[in-house]
Structures are given as C-alpha cells and as structure tokens.
Scaffold this active site. Structure first.
Site, PDB file in Angstrom:
ATOM      1  N   GLU A   1      -7.038   2.243 -10.826  1.00 59.87           N
ATOM      2  CA  GLU A   1      -6.846   1.116 -11.742  1.00 59.87           C
ATOM      3  C   GLU A   1      -8.195   0.423 -11.982  1.00 59.87           C
ATOM      4  O   GLU A   1      -9.167   0.671 -11.276  1.00 59.87           O
ATOM      5  CB  GLU A   1      -5.842   0.130 -11.086  1.00 59.87           C
ATOM      6  CG  GLU A   1      -5.502  -1.113 -11.879  1.00 59.87           C
ATOM      7  CD  GLU A   1      -4.915  -0.840 -13.250  1.00 59.87           C
ATOM      8  OE1 GLU A   1      -5.557  -0.112 -14.040  1.00 59.87           O
ATOM      9  OE2 GLU A   1      -3.816  -1.367 -13.547  1.00 59.87           O
TER      10      GLU A   1
ATOM     11  N   ARG B   1      -0.176   2.997  -4.028  1.00 57.61           N
ATOM     12  CA  ARG B   1       1.051   2.899  -4.820  1.00 57.61           C
ATOM     13  C   ARG B   1       1.260   4.154  -5.677  1.00 57.61           C
ATOM     14  O   ARG B   1       2.393   4.553  -5.942  1.00 57.61           O
ATOM     15  CB  ARG B   1       1.043   1.626  -5.661  1.00 57.61           C
ATOM     16  CG  ARG B   1      -0.166   1.418  -6.568  1.00 57.61           C
ATOM     17  CD  ARG B   1      -0.172  -0.033  -7.057  1.00 57.61           C
ATOM     18  NE  ARG B   1      -1.172  -0.360  -8.058  1.00 57.61           N
ATOM     19  CZ  ARG B   1      -2.424  -0.709  -7.812  1.00 57.61           C
ATOM     20  NH1 ARG B   1      -2.890  -0.723  -6.565  1.00 57.61           N
ATOM     21  NH2 ARG B   1      -3.236  -1.052  -8.798  1.00 57.61           N
TER      22      ARG B   1
ATOM     23  N   HIS C   1       2.783   4.264 -11.847  1.00 55.95           N
ATOM     24  CA  HIS C   1       3.452   4.191 -10.547  1.00 55.95           C
ATOM     25  C   HIS C   1       4.680   3.280 -10.609  1.00 55.95           C
ATOM     26  O   HIS C   1       4.807   2.467 -11.519  1.00 55.95           O
ATOM     27  CB  HIS C   1       2.473   3.677  -9.484  1.00 55.95           C
ATOM     28  CG  HIS C   1       1.934   2.315  -9.823  1.00 55.95           C
ATOM     29  ND1 HIS C   1       2.652   1.152  -9.628  1.00 55.95           N
ATOM     30  CD2 HIS C   1       0.758   1.941 -10.390  1.00 55.95           C
ATOM     31  CE1 HIS C   1       1.941   0.121 -10.038  1.00 55.95           C
ATOM     32  NE2 HIS C   1       0.789   0.574 -10.517  1.00 55.95           N
TER      33      HIS C   1
END
Length: 939
Positions: free
Chosen positions: A547, A523, A474
């Site tokens: 993540e 994000r 990202h």
RNA sequence: GCGCGCUUAGCUCAGUGGUAGAGCAUUGUCUUGACGUGACAAGGGUCGGGGGUUCGAUUCCCUUAGCGCGCACCA
C-alpha cells in the site's frame, strides 16, 4: 370380456389389453438401443442407402426454464410424425435436439427464486456465483426436458444434442457477431431502448407486451395551451410544444417560436415545434414531449435536433431536474406532482377511465421505461455487399439489406410458410421492423465478444484471451473498521474480512488460477492465504505491491490525518513529511505490475493488494487523469477487478490489457443461428462433404433443413431471425418450409396457465393414457395454424383407439396368417385384391396429407380407415368367410394380414408405441423394428 | 387505425360449385371367433345475417354482425 384361454398362434402379450405403461419404456429402450435415430447408424446397418435423399429438422430448443407443456408435446408429436414418416420412406433422416438457455427468462426465474428463498439479489452473490446457480437450475431443467422428450417417443438423435450456450454455439455466435460487425451491420450507439427498471436490462421490441390499463387523464395549462397526459411525473423537462403544421387552431404560432411558460418548478422557456406526429384530433392537438423516455418523442427530437434530457434514471428515480421531487420513485411522485400543479392552478381538468396500453416486459411483467442508452444494435436497413447468395432475386456480390434478405427469402418462394396467411403477417412485421437491440445487461447468456482496450478504449472484436488477471483488495481489517490509515503498518482481518476473502476464493475457483501474487503486508498475506486454501495455487509475495506509505499519518484516524496533513493526502504529486505521493505509488505499483505481467502473463493470476494501490494502478492502466480517477467509486474490501490479457495487442496503441463488454447478447441472437450452428458451422462447415456420413459432414448433408416447425407465436422472435442470420452468414435459407402449428388451449379455449389452474401436464397424460393417445389428441382436429382445444376426454378417446389397434392385431394374428404376405398377390380372390387396393389408396391419401402438412387430415383418414372400415366392416365380414374355410378363407387371411401390415406402418408415425409393440409380436417381419420398416407406398 | 382469421349437429372441428361429414356427447338394442377401452342403430344442422355471380352456393364475390388474433398508436 377378455377371453383368457390361449388361442393358437397368439403371442402371450395379446392375452391382456394394451398396457401403455408397461410397453412404452420397453419399446423406447428398443429404439434407443438400435441407434436408428442417428442417420449414420441407419446407413451403417443398411437401413438407409448412403446416397439417399436427406431430410432434416432441428428441434426448436425448449427453454431451460422448467418443464415441457402441451405446446411442446404438440411440437414433438408433429415433428416426430414428419421424421418417422420420412425415415420410413428411406430418406437419410436427421432430427437434431437441443435446449435454449433463454437468457432473460431463465435468469428471471432464478432471480425470483433467489429472492423468495434466500432474500438475496444476484448482486449479493456476484456474477460468477450467480451464474453457477443459473447453470445448476438450467441443468436440472434440461434433464427434466430430456426425460419428457423421450417419454413422448420423439426419435431425435441424442448423439448430436446441442445447447444454445455451449462452446460450439459460442463459437458460432462470436463468428457471426464479428462478420456482422465487419460488414457494418452491428453498431454501438446511443438510442432509445426499452428499459426494464426491475430487471435492469434492455428488452427487444418483440419482447414487449402491451397491457391495457385504465388511468385518469389530466389536462394542464401550459402557457396559452392545454396539454393532456397520464404521466405528469415525467414532464419536468418538457420544453417543446408540438403541434400539427396544418392545425388551424394554432396557426398563429410559428415553428421555432419561443415563449415563457409557468410550469411545475417555475418558469421555463418553451419552443414551438411543428410536426406531423401531433394528432389534431387527440385531446387539444397540442403536446409537450419527453424525448428521453418515449420513442415517438425521441424521433421528433431527432428530426428537429432538439435537446434530449434524461428525467428518470435506470431505477425509475427522478433526477435533479425534478427539483424538489428528485430522488423520488416515479410511482410515488405522480400524486405529489399532481398536487403541486393543482395548487399552482395549472390543473385544468381530470378525465377518469382513460384506457391506454402500457408496455411491459413479457418476461417478467415489469413496466418498461424507455431510456436512451449506449447499446449494441443490428442495423436492418443498412446496405451491405453480400459476398455469396443463393436467395433468388439477390445476386452474389450485390448490395442488399437485412430487411430485403428476409423479405426475398419468402417472397421468392425459397421458403414456404404454411399456412400461407402467415406470409402476410411476416411481411407486415418486416415493414415495421426497426434496428434490433441485441445487448442485454443480464448475466446469463453469450458475453458480447467485444473487448475494450484499457489504455485507449479501442474495440477488439472476438479476441482470443491469453489469460485473465484478477486484482483483489484484501478483506476488511480491524483498522479498516475503525477508519484508521494503515499504509505499511498493519492489522489482522476481521471475521467479516475472512468471510470476504473466502467469497473471493469461491468466485475465482473455476478460473484455473495458476498463481497468486500478494503484497507482503499481513492483511494481504492473510487474504491470499484464504484464497489459496480454496483454489490451490502457489503464492508469491512482492513488496512492490504494498500500500501507499502513509508515513506519519499511519495509525491516525481519517479525521485526525485530514486535520494534520490536509490536502496532501489527496494530492497527486505533493507531499508533506514522509508520506508517499500518489504519483510515486502509481509509478511503483505499475512498474511492479508490468514486470509481473511480463513473467506471468501466460497464466491466470490473482493479485492481492491494497485500496489505494489498486486505484492508482487502474488509473495508470486506464490511462486517465488523476482527477478522473478520483471521482470513481472507492475500492471496497475484497472487491475484484478482472482484466483480460489478449493474445494480439491493441491495433491502435499496442496494449494487451482489455476489459470485455460486460453485457450479454439477446437470446435470439444465438437461437437465430440454431439451424446451422447445430450442424457444424463454422468449424466443420468448410470441410463438410455431402454424401459422407458423420456429424462432421452434417452441414453439407443436412443444411438447409427441410422444415422448421413451431408455434405461430414465435414467428417473429425466432423464425424471422433465423432467416436473417442465415441469409447474412450463409447467403441461403435456413429451411425450405415453415410449418406453424396452433397453440394448445384448455377445453374452453383459454390459455393454459398456472394461475388459472387449467394446465394439462403431458407427463400426466402419458402416464394415464399413454404417449400415443397424448400425441393423437394433439394432432387430430388440429388444423395448421389454428389453436387446439384440449381436454382430458379427448386424450382418453385416443387411448381407446390404441387399444382398438391392439385388438385388431390380435384378431388378425389369431386368424393365423402365418406372417407372410403373398407376393405376388396374383392368386388372391378378386375381392381381396380390391381390399388391398383400397388400403393402398389410403396410403396414398395419407402420404399426400403428410407431405402437405395436413397431419390432422392424415390422422383422421387413418383413424377412420382402421376403425370403421378395417375393423367394423372388413374384419366383421371376414368372420363368416374364415369360418367357411377353403381357398377363399386362405386368401382372406393373407389379405387381413397385409392390411394390418399397412395399417401398422401408416399408424406408426402417429402412434409409434402401440404399433411397434404389435410389430414386435409379428411372427415374421421385414425388419426388426417398425421404426425403420419401409413405408408401404411402393408395396 | 391497419391487417389476418373464425362463425357448419349439444361440444370440438373437417369439408366440397350440385340440397352436408367425423370424433366426443345423447338415446335405444346387442355377451355374434379380437376389443364393453366394444358392435349395431337412432336422433340432431335450412353450414352467423343480408345481397350478388351461377342452371345451382355451405363452398366464389360484396356487405353486415359477433368472436378471436397480430401490428401500430395512445401527448
């Protein structure tokens, strides 16, 4: 003065002097509309017999680096003469045009411009965007070049136009690469190569230009010896002392003997090496060597199995071995190293004005630094079994080498080089030929058709790509900026982050992306959204792509987290509290990846995910240890990793994820295939049928080509490589004749260059004096292989000649021959028969001269006959005769018309425009276009 | 260092074993059924130097000088 009153029988255009500017575009249109440059059209329209002998030339493709110069104009003129002549002789004639992508040359032009206008490097743009710029530039150059080729009157067959970097040529490149690899002739190895530190790429031996340079020559004390060098800054690692075994001065030293010497950064142990490479008469006869940065030294090191240590990196920076000088650029380091040696009392003396040759890259001028690098090479000495050979002296199925193939093709007479002295030059080159480094680290060119299995590193040759997957991090977020752990928490993209995402979209938009799969964290969603805005693909979210869960560390700054959780953050399989381990993340992300690949592997996909996730995914896919993965550079915001999913899985481990070699091929690799890749090899070569029309049969009809015509300056670069490639791929020769023309220089014999301001632009000459004049000025007086000195005066002279031809025609037509040549000539006056015979004798001479590539003599002969015999004598003497009238006048009228006819045909290959313009005004003509009229040889 | 060329009229270059050619330039003359972007005419070179082969060499051979180019080397 021009007589403006209209004489009887005179077509209107003849009331004015010849105007090339007006008539050339008109004539060009006639030719192009006719389609006669295409041999298939000639057969279809009955101009050429279907079973006629063929004659073919492939145009040496001009580089798409700008515009054509006079050398190109000469090339076009010569080849067009050969082509038009043979077409008129009734041969099935093909002249195939194209352009060359010229890899390094083109890329370097664009890079220079980019730096100048936008202050950016190619890396600032990224591979895809940069290539787009290069392609736009190449396209513009191509269009300019096409316009210039047309303006010269070159009768090439545009319907068959090719580009060295198009799809068909790419297939040829891949096919040739694979078969050479399979034959063991292409190998990847660590060898010393010519490295251009500025362009960051290797350069082939032939592309190096030696430039004379004057430098001080230093003598240093090295133990008991004195050694000389120009480049003290490279000598940190020198620990071998080389001397000639027969050198009496040093006979007390034995090979392999070790001694301790004081050197730049303290004491080192040096070893004596006895090798005949040391020149006893040069300097002290003793030298130390730097094997990693000198070809000769490398050879010595190989012979004696010596250590090879890199001193200078790819950017010309000194490595840690240089001690206190490490990190310095070599150019800056020299005086400093010198000063240190002086202070240590090791500098013996300095001699000024030592003249030596410095290797530079002829495509950019930067000094070459030899480096040892892992590169792809073509082995020119390795034996291989050639399945099929038509080259005399090499039997099908026998063992041979590429060098032998190249030599035999010429010394057997299968290829004749004109002028023949270049055959010696050619052999001389073969004798000195070393393995050819074919990989380049530039972007513009054919990608090396080799894929490396991500999992086991096994090579796959010329594979078929099923789909491309792009893994993207990202864009930058606010917390990224503040160096705060985000994990499953989140923060919006910064303005910079949104720009990054948009840049990724630009990069990927030409890849036909079928789906975007994104982590469901904000994000990534935001990044994926921006990408989807440009590439218009569906987005799906997958929470497995999240993540690493940093648990309690989330929201903490890096420093803070480090203090609290210490090594647990970095560990692979340990945790503290609720922090997800790297191992868990790896399992999660790779499982998700494989699941997605199973469902969507057939389409091109963009995956938007996170830094640690990408890192661990790559670790898994590359099958490397955690330790190895940790030392790789961190994944930065919006970085893209591209993977290829291949149709056939890895032979060794069964994996289907691959990475293509990032290098491109030397441009001459693809140009080497030019004579047959343009004629349908490999896709229609097998099925091509001799005698059948159509491009799909070109390979059978037009290969081998008849003539390869080019400047002698690219004999090695190109001619030799075509012979190599054709010999290997087809077991035959690419052409039967090589005709080498000289270089076009200015009136003083200097090379034409922008900096000298002595460049004569072909288009300007055409504009001012006409294409015919421009062509002739490059032909007359240009004997094979000798340079031509060109001045504007010369071109002007031939404009006068074009006008002369025009006026001769006007006179003959005015004389009123009625447009018929009397057949048979039996009732002509005796003297007229003799005149016609004389003209035919000229035809014979001219034909012979063209056949033997003496275009200069041919042109000179016609020029002289047309002007000084036909116009000055025959026509002048005819005037009284015509005035007298009667049978004699009638006979002469026909004779003049017949000779004019012959002259127009003879002149046509040399001056196609005026002659065609006159032809168009003839009251009766044997063919609509002079371009396809019959050569008068059997008239 | 190895190899390859070139040296012919003021310039650019052809050419041939029998005492030299073209284009451009120069000079003079010429409005003659096309062309002044023309025609006619003239001047101008002992074909780099030396030697050899030959009846005879600019042309073949050797040698030498100057120029240019290619390749290799260059610690």
């Amino acid at each position: 003065m021009w007589r403006m009153e209209k004489a009887p029988n005179i077509p209107e255009p003849f009331l004015k002097p010849y105007n090339s500017k007006e008539s050339e575009p008109r004539i060009l249109e006639l030719w192009e509309k006719s389609g006669f440059a295409n041999p298939d059209v000639c057969i279809e329209k009955g101009v050429t017999a279907a079973d006629a002998e063929s004659y073919s030339i492939v145009l040496p493709p001009p580089n798409v680096t700008g515009t054509l110069h006079m050398g190109h104009a000469a090339m076009l003129a010569i080849q067009d003469i050969l082509i038009r002549y043979n077409r008129m002789r009734g041969k099935k004639t093909l002249w195939l045009p194209g352009t060359d992508h010229a890899a390094i040359a083109t890329q370097s032009v664009v890079e220079k411009d980019l730096l100048k206008t936008e202050k950016k490097t190619r890396h600032d743009l990224g591979r895809d965007e940069f290539l787009k710029r290069v392609e736009a530039f190449a396209q513009a150059s191509h269009d300019t070049i096409v316009g210039q080729v047309r303006a010269m009157g070159a009768s090439v067959d545009w319907s068959r136009e090719a580009y060295t970097l198009d799809e068909a040529r790419n297939l040829a490149v891949r096919t040739a690469f694979k078969s050479m690899y399979d034959a063991g002739l292409i190998y990847r190895g660590n060898r010393i190569v010519n490295w251009d530190p500025k362009m960051q790429t290797t350069v082939s031996d032939d592309e190096i230009e030696y430039v004379e340079q004057k430098d001080p020559f230093y003598y240093f004390k090295y133990g008991p010896f004195t050694i000389g060098t120009v480049r003290p800054e490279t000598k940190f690692g020198d620990k071998y002392i080389v001397m000639h075994p027969d050198d009496a001065r040093y006979k007390e030293y034995k090979h392999g003997q070790k001694l301790e010497v004081e050197w730049i950064n303290g004491k080192i142990t040096a070893t004596i090496v006895k090798d005949e490479a040391a020149d006893m008469s040069f300097g002290s006869g003793v030298m130390t060597i730097t094997p990693a940065h000198s070809g000769i030294d490398f050879d010595i090191a190989q012979r004696h199995k010596l250590d090879v240590e890199q001193i200078i990196n790819e950017r010309g920076i000194l490595l840690p071995i240089a001690g206190e000088f490490a990190g310095q650029h070599i150019k800056k380091a020299r005086p400093m190293v010198l000063e240190k040696l002086r202070q240590k009392g090791l500098l013996v003396k300095v001699e000024g004005g030592y003249v030596h040759n410095v290797a530079t890259n002829s495509r950019g001028g930067e000094t070459i630094e030899p480096q040892i690098k892992l590169q792809w090479f073509v082995d020119v000495n390795k034996k291989f079994a050639i399945p099929h050979s038509e080259i005399p002296g090499i039997a099908s199925g026998s063992e041979t080498t590429l060098k032998e193939l190249m030599r035999r093709a010429v010394d057997s007479g299968a290829i004749k080089i004109a002028p023949d002295r270049f055959e010696k030059v050619y052999y001389n080159w073969i004798d000195n030929l070393r393995d050819w480094c074919i990989s380049r680290q530039i972007w513009y060119g054919h990608r090396i058709p080799v894929w490396y299995c991500l999992n086991c590193k096994h090579e796959a040759m010329d594979a078929e790509v099923k789909s491309k997957w792009f893994i993207v991090r990202h864009g930058e977020t606010e917390k990224n900026l503040k160096l705060i752990y985000q994990g499953h928490s989140d923060s919006p993209l910064t303005a910079q982050g949104r720009i990054q995402a948009a840049a990724v979209a630009e990069r990927l938009k030409n890849h036909d992306i079928g789906l975007i799969i994104s982590s469901d964290l904000g994000r990534c969603k935001e990044t994926a959204g921006i990408i989807a805005g440009t590439i218009d693909a569906e987005i799906v979210y997958d929470q497995e792509l999240r993540e690493r869960n940093f648990g309690d560390a989330e929201g903490m700054s890096f420093d803070e987290a480090k203090e609290k959780f210490g090594s647990y953050l970095d560990a692979y399989d340990e945790t503290k509290g609720n922090i997800e381990t790297s191992k868990r993340l790896e399992e999660r992300i790779s499982k998700a990846f494989h699941k997605l690949k199973a469902t969507h592997g057939h389409k091109n996909v963009v995956i938007v995910t996170h830094g640690s996730a990408i890192r661990l995914l790559l670790k898994h896919l590359q099958n490397i240890s955690y330790e190895e993965a940790r030392v790789k550079p961190k994944v930065s915001n919006s970085e893209v990793f591209s993977l290829d999913i291949l149709k056939s899985p890895c032979e060794k481990c069964g994996g289907d994820l691959f990475e293509q070699d990032s290098d491109t091929l030397d441009t001459w690799f693809s140009s080497g295939l030019w004579t047959f890749s343009t004629l349908g090899w490999p896709y229609s070569a097998q099925s091509a049928t001799k005698g059948k029309p159509g491009p799909e049969n070109d390979f059978a009809n037009y290969h081998p080509t008849d003539v390869l015509e080019t400047g002698y300056d690219i004999l090695f670069f190109w001619v030799a490589r075509m012979i190599l490639m054709t010999g290997f791929c087809l077991g035959t020769v690419p052409f039967r004749n090589v005709y080498l023309h000289g270089l076009v220089r200015d009136a003083q014999g200097r090379k034409m260059s922008k900096s000298l301001g002595n460049v004569i632009d072909p288009l300007t000459m055409i504009e001012k004096y006409g294409a015919d004049a421009a062509r002739l000025s490059l032909i007359v007086g240009a004997s094979p292989g000798n340079d031509v000195k060109l001045s504007e005066d010369r071109v002007r002279g031939y404009k006068h000649f074009a006008n002369k031809v025009w006026n001769i025609s006007r006179f003959v037509l005015e004389a009123g021959a009625g447009g018929e040549i009397r057949h048979p000539m039996s009732n002509l006056e005796k003297i007229d028969k003799k005149l016609i015979d004389e003209a035919h004798a000229i035809v014979k001479t001219v034909s012979e001269n063209i056949d033997s590539f003496r275009l200069d003599l041919a042109a000179d002969t016609i020029y002289h006959f047309v002007w000084h015999r036909f116009a000055d004598e025959i026509i002048e003497e005819s005037k009284a005769l015509l005035k007298a009238g009667g049978e004699a006048a009638e006979s002469r009228r026909h004779t003049l018309y017949s000779i004019l006819h012959t002259c127009l045909k003879l002149l046509h290959p040399f001056m196609p425009f005026v002659t065609e313009a006159v032809w168009q005004e003839l009251p009766k003509k044997e063919s609509e276009l002079l371009m396809v009229a019959k050569w008068p040889i059997d008239v």
